[in-house]
Design an enzyme around this catalytic site. Sequence first.
Site, short mmCIF file in Angstrom:
data_model
loop_
_atom_site.label_atom_id
_atom_site.label_comp_id
_atom_site.label_asym_id
_atom_site.label_seq_id
_atom_site.Cartn_x
_atom_site.Cartn_y
_atom_site.Cartn_z
CG HIS A 190 33.08 -22.23 107.49
ND1 HIS A 190 33.58 -20.49 108.12
CD2 HIS A 190 33.20 -23.04 108.70
CE1 HIS A 190 32.92 -20.91 109.32
NE2 HIS A 190 33.02 -21.89 109.69
P1 AMP Z 1 32.76 -22.19 112.58
O1 AMP Z 1 32.46 -22.68 113.55
O2 AMP Z 1 31.41 -22.84 111.75
O3 AMP Z 1 33.08 -21.16 111.94
O4 AMP Z 1 33.96 -23.03 112.25
C1 AMP Z 1 34.91 -22.62 111.88
C2 AMP Z 1 36.58 -23.74 111.50
O5 AMP Z 1 37.56 -23.16 110.69
C3 AMP Z 1 36.72 -24.83 112.86
O6 AMP Z 1 36.02 -26.10 112.97
C4 AMP Z 1 37.86 -24.55 112.97
O7 AMP Z 1 38.19 -25.32 113.51
C5 AMP Z 1 38.84 -24.71 111.70
N1 AMP Z 1 39.11 -23.63 111.63
C6 AMP Z 1 39.89 -22.18 112.60
N2 AMP Z 1 41.05 -21.65 111.81
C7 AMP Z 1 41.79 -22.09 110.62
C8 AMP Z 1 42.72 -22.59 109.87
N3 AMP Z 1 43.57 -21.57 109.68
N4 AMP Z 1 42.41 -23.29 108.41
C9 AMP Z 1 41.59 -24.25 108.25
N5 AMP Z 1 40.82 -24.52 109.59
C10 AMP Z 1 40.33 -23.12 110.86
#
Ligand code: AMP
Length: 179
Positions: free
Chosen positions: A95
Amino acid sequence: MSWQTGLIKTILDPSNWIISTDVAVVIADKFPKARHHYLVIPKADIASIFQLNKTHLPLLEELHLLAHNVIEIRGEKIDNFKIGFHAEPSMQRLHLHVISKDFVSSCLKTKKHWNSFNTQLFLPYDSLYTQLNIEGSIKRLSKVTKEALLATPLKCNQCSFVAKNIPSFKEHLQDHSAL
Ligand code: AMP
Ligand code: ZN
């Protein structure tokens, strides 16, 4: 389903898509760390930046284009955003973060949250693209480097202020946004 697969679950529901193309979707981050925080996620099952190789460069360009598109759709300026990846991602499925530089949000609660976007724990899109193009893969940071970066003092991204703690830092960031 474990919490690490939450993103994969979220993108299964079309009502969560801000933009959708053949190759990727854009969704809102569920716990936004700034006024604007979006995630660009490929439809292909790529777990993380560590699975990327040179064949993924065109896909990355598409993700980057969608990052610009969502900023335009929201009527915002590209220069007010950071676009990149966490060097140590926690959630599965690759992502790309698209986050506004204000960092004003009730979800920004910890030093880790700040430092994950404002030190080398954040890999800007261009840096990742260049590393992949030259080296063919993305390397993990060492544990020592990660720990040092997580311990970086809370230094403002808009002036020379260094905060003693998160509550005073959040007030400071809010003041910048109110100006
Ligand atoms: P990372 O540390 O790059 O893996 O970031 C994961 C991101 O996903 C974080 O910014 C979270 O706030 C976000 N996140 C966690 N769960 C969800 C979800 N179910 N839908 C959308 N975003 C999410
Ligand atoms: Zn400042």
